[in-house]
Design an enzyme around this catalytic site. Structure first.
Site, mmCIF file in Angstrom:
data_model
loop_
_atom_site.group_PDB
_atom_site.id
_atom_site.type_symbol
_atom_site.label_atom_id
_atom_site.label_comp_id
_atom_site.label_asym_id
_atom_site.label_seq_id
_atom_site.Cartn_x
_atom_site.Cartn_y
_atom_site.Cartn_z
ATOM 1 N N ARG A 1 39.557 18.372 5.914
ATOM 2 C CA ARG A 1 38.728 17.165 5.774
ATOM 3 C C ARG A 1 39.506 15.990 5.177
ATOM 4 O O ARG A 1 40.334 16.166 4.295
ATOM 5 C CB ARG A 1 37.554 17.501 4.850
ATOM 6 C CG ARG A 1 36.780 16.307 4.374
ATOM 7 C CD ARG A 1 35.535 16.694 3.655
ATOM 8 N NE ARG A 1 35.765 17.445 2.429
ATOM 9 C CZ ARG A 1 34.798 17.932 1.689
ATOM 10 N NH1 ARG A 1 33.542 17.784 2.052
ATOM 11 N NH2 ARG A 1 35.066 18.593 0.595
ATOM 12 N N ARG B 1 34.427 27.313 -5.453
ATOM 13 C CA ARG B 1 33.189 26.545 -5.194
ATOM 14 C C ARG B 1 32.200 27.394 -4.386
ATOM 15 O O ARG B 1 30.985 27.320 -4.607
ATOM 16 C CB ARG B 1 33.524 25.249 -4.452
ATOM 17 C CG ARG B 1 34.134 24.193 -5.391
ATOM 18 C CD ARG B 1 34.942 23.144 -4.670
ATOM 19 N NE ARG B 1 34.238 22.431 -3.642
ATOM 20 C CZ ARG B 1 34.846 21.702 -2.700
ATOM 21 N NH1 ARG B 1 36.158 21.595 -2.678
ATOM 22 N NH2 ARG B 1 34.137 21.076 -1.798
ATOM 23 N N LYS C 1 26.690 18.754 4.554
ATOM 24 C CA LYS C 1 25.682 17.945 3.863
ATOM 25 C C LYS C 1 26.059 16.464 3.893
ATOM 26 O O LYS C 1 25.229 15.604 4.193
ATOM 27 C CB LYS C 1 25.530 18.406 2.394
ATOM 28 C CG LYS C 1 25.211 19.876 2.237
ATOM 29 C CD LYS C 1 25.091 20.286 0.780
ATOM 30 C CE LYS C 1 26.355 20.139 -0.054
ATOM 31 N NZ LYS C 1 27.456 21.046 0.344
ATOM 32 N N ARG D 1 21.599 21.997 -7.859
ATOM 33 C CA ARG D 1 22.576 23.052 -7.610
ATOM 34 C C ARG D 1 22.341 24.260 -8.488
ATOM 35 O O ARG D 1 23.105 25.222 -8.412
ATOM 36 C CB ARG D 1 23.955 22.494 -7.926
ATOM 37 C CG ARG D 1 24.895 22.411 -6.745
ATOM 38 C CD ARG D 1 26.158 21.796 -7.281
ATOM 39 N NE ARG D 1 27.265 21.929 -6.413
ATOM 40 C CZ ARG D 1 27.647 20.981 -5.550
ATOM 41 N NH1 ARG D 1 26.957 19.892 -5.401
ATOM 42 N NH2 ARG D 1 28.725 21.168 -4.825
ATOM 43 N N ARG E 1 40.385 14.990 -0.863
ATOM 44 C CA ARG E 1 39.875 15.259 -2.204
ATOM 45 C C ARG E 1 40.757 16.237 -2.970
ATOM 46 O O ARG E 1 41.292 17.182 -2.398
ATOM 47 C CB ARG E 1 38.454 15.834 -2.113
ATOM 48 C CG ARG E 1 37.404 14.756 -2.028
ATOM 49 C CD ARG E 1 36.039 15.259 -1.690
ATOM 50 N NE ARG E 1 35.595 16.458 -2.391
ATOM 51 C CZ ARG E 1 34.392 16.989 -2.233
ATOM 52 N NH1 ARG E 1 33.519 16.408 -1.414
ATOM 53 N NH2 ARG E 1 34.039 18.079 -2.875
HETATM 54 P P1 AP5 Z 1 31.119 17.814 4.822
HETATM 55 O O1 AP5 Z 1 29.955 17.179 5.478
HETATM 56 O O2 AP5 Z 1 32.084 16.920 4.104
HETATM 57 O O3 AP5 Z 1 30.628 19.029 3.882
HETATM 58 P P2 AP5 Z 1 29.693 19.038 2.594
HETATM 59 O O4 AP5 Z 1 28.600 20.035 2.822
HETATM 60 O O5 AP5 Z 1 29.282 17.654 2.218
HETATM 61 O O6 AP5 Z 1 30.719 19.684 1.583
HETATM 62 P P3 AP5 Z 1 31.264 19.197 0.180
HETATM 63 O O7 AP5 Z 1 32.613 19.852 0.019
HETATM 64 O O8 AP5 Z 1 31.231 17.718 0.019
HETATM 65 O O9 AP5 Z 1 30.240 19.874 -0.731
HETATM 66 P P4 AP5 Z 1 30.407 20.307 -2.157
HETATM 67 O O10 AP5 Z 1 29.027 20.707 -2.370
HETATM 68 O O11 AP5 Z 1 31.432 21.323 -2.472
HETATM 69 O O12 AP5 Z 1 31.008 19.008 -2.877
HETATM 70 P P5 AP5 Z 1 30.339 17.929 -3.825
HETATM 71 O O13 AP5 Z 1 31.041 16.651 -3.596
HETATM 72 O O14 AP5 Z 1 28.860 17.972 -3.729
HETATM 73 O O15 AP5 Z 1 31.910 18.664 5.923
HETATM 74 C C1 AP5 Z 1 33.162 19.273 5.621
HETATM 75 C C2 AP5 Z 1 34.133 19.061 6.792
HETATM 76 O O16 AP5 Z 1 33.680 19.804 7.912
HETATM 77 C C3 AP5 Z 1 34.260 17.606 7.260
HETATM 78 O O17 AP5 Z 1 35.596 17.344 7.554
HETATM 79 C C4 AP5 Z 1 33.399 17.533 8.531
HETATM 80 O O18 AP5 Z 1 33.964 16.643 9.475
HETATM 81 C C5 AP5 Z 1 33.452 18.960 9.037
HETATM 82 N N1 AP5 Z 1 32.161 19.371 9.581
HETATM 83 C C6 AP5 Z 1 30.925 19.096 9.104
HETATM 84 N N2 AP5 Z 1 29.982 19.664 9.873
HETATM 85 C C7 AP5 Z 1 30.646 20.325 10.859
HETATM 86 C C8 AP5 Z 1 30.219 21.112 11.971
HETATM 87 N N3 AP5 Z 1 28.917 21.318 12.230
HETATM 88 N N4 AP5 Z 1 31.178 21.642 12.765
HETATM 89 C C9 AP5 Z 1 32.508 21.428 12.528
HETATM 90 N N5 AP5 Z 1 32.962 20.680 11.502
HETATM 91 C C10 AP5 Z 1 32.040 20.138 10.672
HETATM 92 O O19 AP5 Z 1 30.713 18.524 -5.277
HETATM 93 C C11 AP5 Z 1 32.027 18.534 -5.764
HETATM 94 C C12 AP5 Z 1 32.048 19.051 -7.201
HETATM 95 O O20 AP5 Z 1 31.257 18.183 -8.056
HETATM 96 C C13 AP5 Z 1 31.429 20.450 -7.425
HETATM 97 O O21 AP5 Z 1 32.368 21.474 -7.174
HETATM 98 C C14 AP5 Z 1 30.997 20.362 -8.897
HETATM 99 O O22 AP5 Z 1 32.095 20.541 -9.760
HETATM 100 C C15 AP5 Z 1 30.524 18.920 -9.028
HETATM 101 N N6 AP5 Z 1 29.079 18.750 -8.775
HETATM 102 C C16 AP5 Z 1 28.522 17.992 -7.776
HETATM 103 N N7 AP5 Z 1 27.177 18.050 -7.825
HETATM 104 C C17 AP5 Z 1 26.881 18.838 -8.893
HETATM 105 C C18 AP5 Z 1 25.651 19.306 -9.441
HETATM 106 N N8 AP5 Z 1 24.464 18.964 -8.897
HETATM 107 N N9 AP5 Z 1 25.705 20.127 -10.510
HETATM 108 C C19 AP5 Z 1 26.892 20.497 -11.063
HETATM 109 N N10 AP5 Z 1 28.088 20.096 -10.585
HETATM 110 C C20 AP5 Z 1 28.077 19.292 -9.506
#
Ligand code: AP5
Length: 216
Positions: free
Chosen positions: A127, A172, A13, A88, A161
């Site tokens: 990552r 997660r 994402k 979410r 992170r």
């Molecule tokens: P990347 O693009 O970084 O993945 P992502 O989908 O953005 O994953 P996140 O870990 O950021 O999502 P998340 O939803 O857990 O975290 P968030 O910050 O939202 O890709 C990952 C890696 O893979 C990278 O190194 C990339 O290079 C590689 N990659 C990407 N695409 C690829 C491909 N096609 N092939 C190969 N490699 C690839 O949330 C963190 C925390 O915040 C949550 O756990 C929660 O506690 C809180 N939180 C955030 N939003 C909310 C909400 N709305 N409600 C409640 N709690 C929330």
């Protein structure tokens, strides 16, 4: 144009949002990034969110909804936004619908990045990001052209992170399947859900997304 990308941790994402920002002139709204900024600043929201995020659980809906409502009201969102990590839960999706309706806005595309869980653990534990500009990299899948130098800004400091360890990633993923996956049915019932193969390589996923979204 307003977009929503849905997928589990590691689905891509954030990676794809950054590319779509550049391609379509949109603003990425990542609730995860906003929460990490709140934690770093030591604000009341950050203090409430810190331990929850470290466990890999979801931050309570009311805190998230207030945070995103304030963000969508900012001027830069008028040109269109990409929601990354929000909504979410079904209550968050319902609150978003109400928020957008109030403002006379809508989601133009809701797109699921479909992926396999096991591959996500490998993606997330490998990552890292540039401290200066936030550009994302991966030990294996997305290396900078020059080792240790950011392609985008030339920065040489990188960070990982706190919640990117295997145990937290598995929690997660559980949170995603238990609490977030039901929003797929919510958007499917509205007839707006589309999907791409998030297991393809990064460029191929971008091409699929552009195919769904259309020309800028
Ligand atoms: P990347 O693009 O970084 O993945 P992502 O989908 O953005 O994953 P996140 O870990 O950021 O999502 P998340 O939803 O857990 O975290 P968030 O910050 O939202 O890709 C990952 C890696 O893979 C990278 O190194 C990339 O290079 C590689 N990659 C990407 N695409 C690829 C491909 N096609 N092939 C190969 N490699 C690839 O949330 C963190 C925390 O915040 C949550 O756990 C929660 O506690 C809180 N939180 C955030 N939003 C909310 C909400 N709305 N409600 C409640 N709690 C929330």
């Amino acid at each position: 144009m307003n977009l929503l990308l849905i997928g589990p941790p590691g689905a891509g994402k954030g990676t794809q949002s950054k590319r779509l920002e550049d391609a379509y002139g949109l603003v990425q709204l990542s609730t995860g990034d906003m929460l990490r900024a709140a934690v770093a600043s030591g604000s009341e929201l950050g203090r409430k969110a810190k331990a929850i995020m470290e466990r890999g659980d979801l931050v309570p809906d009311d805190l998230i909804i207030d945070m995103i409502a304030a963000r969508i009201d900012q001027d830069d969102c008028a040109k269109g936004f990409i929601l990354d990590g929000f909504p979410r839960t079904v209550p968050q999706a319902e609150a978003l619908s109400a928020m957008l309706a109030d403002k006379g806005l809508r989601l133009d595309h809701v797109i699921e990045l479909a992926v396999d869980d096991e591959a996500m653990v490998k993606r997330i534990t490998g990552r890292y990001t540039c401290v200066t500009c936030g550009q994302g990299y991966h030990d294996e899948f997305q290396k900078p052209a020059r080792d240790g130098v950011c392609d985008k800004c030339g920065g040489t400091e990188f960070t990982r992170r706190a919640d990117d360890n295997e145990e937290t990633v598995r929690n997660r993923l559980d949170a995603y399947h238990g609490q977030t996956a039901p929003i797929l049915a919510y958007y499917k019932n509205q007839g707006v859900l589309k999907g791409v193969d998030g297991m393809a390589d990064i460029d191929a996923v971008t091409a699929q997304l552009k195919g769904v979204i259309g020309q800028a």
